[in-house]
Design a protein around this motif. Structure first.
Motif, PDB file in Angstrom:
ATOM      1  N   LYS A  34       0.849  -1.182   0.000  1.00 36.82           N
ATOM      2  CA  LYS A  34       0.000   0.000   0.000  1.00 36.82           C
ATOM      3  C   LYS A  34       0.886   1.233   0.000  1.00 36.82           C
ATOM      4  CE  LYS A  34      -3.802  -2.223   2.532  1.00 36.82           C
ATOM      5  NZ  LYS A  34      -4.737  -2.122   3.680  1.00 36.82           N
ATOM      6  N   ILE A  35       0.332   2.365  -0.415  1.00 42.99           N
ATOM      7  CA  ILE A  35       1.117   3.593  -0.480  1.00 42.99           C
ATOM      8  C   ILE A  35       0.307   4.731   0.118  1.00 42.99           C
ATOM      9  CG2 ILE A  35       0.354   4.231  -2.822  1.00 42.99           C
ATOM     10  CD1 ILE A  35       3.337   5.085  -3.312  1.00 42.99           C
ATOM     11  N   VAL A  36       0.973   5.614   0.847  1.00 42.96           N
ATOM     12  CA  VAL A  36       0.297   6.745   1.465  1.00 42.96           C
ATOM     13  C   VAL A  36       0.917   8.035   0.950  1.00 42.96           C
ATOM     14  CG1 VAL A  36       1.837   6.662   3.491  1.00 42.96           C
ATOM     15  CG2 VAL A  36      -0.366   7.833   3.655  1.00 42.96           C
ATOM     16  N   VAL A  37       0.075   9.031   0.691  1.00 42.49           N
ATOM     17  CA  VAL A  37       0.558  10.329   0.226  1.00 42.49           C
ATOM     18  C   VAL A  37      -0.042  11.404   1.117  1.00 42.49           C
ATOM     19  CG1 VAL A  37      -1.300  10.468  -1.512  1.00 42.49           C
ATOM     20  CG2 VAL A  37       0.736  11.891  -1.753  1.00 42.49           C
ATOM     21  N   LEU A  38       0.801  12.342   1.532  1.00 47.25           N
ATOM     22  CA  LEU A  38       0.396  13.406   2.447  1.00 47.25           C
ATOM     23  C   LEU A  38       0.393  14.752   1.740  1.00 47.25           C
ATOM     24  CD1 LEU A  38       2.108  11.140   4.118  1.00 47.25           C
ATOM     25  CD2 LEU A  38       2.025  12.800   5.960  1.00 47.25           C
ATOM     26  N   GLY A  39      -0.484  15.658   2.195  1.00 46.92           N
ATOM     27  CA  GLY A  39      -0.491  17.002   1.650  1.00 46.92           C
ATOM     28  C   GLY A  39      -1.789  17.718   1.971  1.00 46.92           C
ATOM     29  N   GLY A  40      -1.916  18.911   1.418  1.00 46.37           N
ATOM     30  CA  GLY A  40      -3.129  19.679   1.624  1.00 46.37           C
ATOM     31  C   GLY A  40      -4.238  19.257   0.692  1.00 46.37           C
ATOM     32  N   SER A  41      -3.873  18.980  -0.565  1.00 44.93           N
ATOM     33  CA  SER A  41      -4.829  18.520  -1.572  1.00 44.93           C
ATOM     34  C   SER A  41      -4.060  17.652  -2.568  1.00 44.93           C
ATOM     35  CB  SER A  41      -5.472  19.720  -2.284  1.00 44.93           C
ATOM     36  OG  SER A  41      -6.362  19.286  -3.290  1.00 44.93           O
TER      37      SER A  41
END
Length: 321
Positions: A34-41
């Protein structure tokens, strides 16, 4: 399960994310990735990642994550890792990761293995190879205890195009709570402290110069070759130590690690400290008058001769195109 932490800036993925995903797929065995991506949008980035042959894309969106801070990233990822309970967490070995990963691993009291250049075995039997003493030795490491184990993968150790793509994976919102009051840092854009700063890890073509250039007055020759190839100019450590090029253009164990599609080594002998920073390049072309130079051992194409004759000849041919 293996969890990969993606790195993006302004909606554009760092290429090292795909390299890290390739490493995760290579070691997964029967474990899902699985992969996770962080940010505001990060909706568009998540959609791009969904086709990367993963089981699921986790989206951690919060305005406190719109700009990177080590406290913010650590808070968000700590919660995600605790909820997901992966066996391994893989991250690209970038400046950002080097900033927050030690704190994240310490908060969870879990092992962190950094700068991994190779992975042998699969699943929980995986072993990780990392350089020591500026690349003079390598160590094979196997973490002990209970996971998750945090692993950072060196840029260029795996090829981005080795990712096995698949059908679009489901995209899920990760439940993240970030306390803005606990963020102690004021975000600043990276690499802005010097106008000439460049992230060579993202370059597709690089022309690097070494001692063979002889003097600073000959650098325009290398610059002309780089311009003709549409490449970034880089250097081995002696060039930067002499102040002929800024330190951010140094490649090697004490500089940047790169993996471009094309790497042209101009007058570089090929000391081990330099090789560890560029040997992951897809195609390496070496130009050196010393036929016994170590650089030829890793080069795909080698030209033995005077760079002051060969480089202008290459430029002349390129200008005909």
């Amino acid at each position: 399960m293996i969890l990969v932490v993606a790195e993006q800036r302004d909606g554009k993925l760092n290429r090292a994310t795909w390299e890290t995903l390739a490493a995760a797929q290579a070691m997964a065995g029967t474990m899902p990735v699985k992969i996770v991506v962080l940010g505001g949008s990060v909706g568009d980035v998540a959609a791009e990642l969904a086709g990367g042959g993963v089981a699921e894309v986790l989206v951690a969106e919060n305005q406190a994550l719109a700009q990177y801070t080590p406290d913010g990233w650590t808070q968000a990822l700590r919660g995600i890792v605790e909820q997901a309970s992966p066996a391994f967490v893989l991250l690209p070995h970038t400046y950002t990761t080097r900033d927050f990963a030690p704190m994240l691993a310490a908060r969870l009291r879990k092992p962190l293995i950094t700068d991994v250049v190779a992975i042998s075995g699969a699943g929980t039997d995986a072993r990780f190879t990392r350089p020591m003493f500026q690349g003079k030795l390598v160590a094979e490491v196997r973490p002990q205890g209970d996971g998750p184990f945090f692993i950072t993968v060196q840029i260029g150790a795996y090829r981005a195009d080795a990712v096995v793509k698949g059908a679009a994976a489901p995209v899920s919102k990760a439940d993240v709570a970030v306390d803005q009051g606990a963020i102690r840092q004021k975000p600043e854009a990276p690499f802005q402290e010097a106008k000439q700063a460049v992230d060579l890890g993202q370059a597709e073509r690089i022309v690097a110069v070494g001692r063979g250039i002889k003097g600073q007055e000959h650098l325009p020759l290398a610059e002309k070759l780089a311009k003709a190839m549409g490449a970034e100019l880089a250097a081995s450590r002696p060039i930067c130590d002499n102040g002929w090029l800024p330190m951010e253009r140094q490649i090697g164990s004490s500089g940047q690690t790169v993996a471009p599609k094309l790497y042209v080594a101009l007058g570089i002998s090929g000391a081990i400290q330099h090789l560890v920073g560029m040997k992951g390049s897809r195609t390496i072309v070496a130009i050196n008058k010393d036929a016994d130079a170590p650089i030829f051992e890793v080069a795909d194409y080698g030209i033995v001769g005077d760079l002051f004759e060969i480089a202008p000849a290459i430029v002349a041919e390129l200008e005909k195109i």
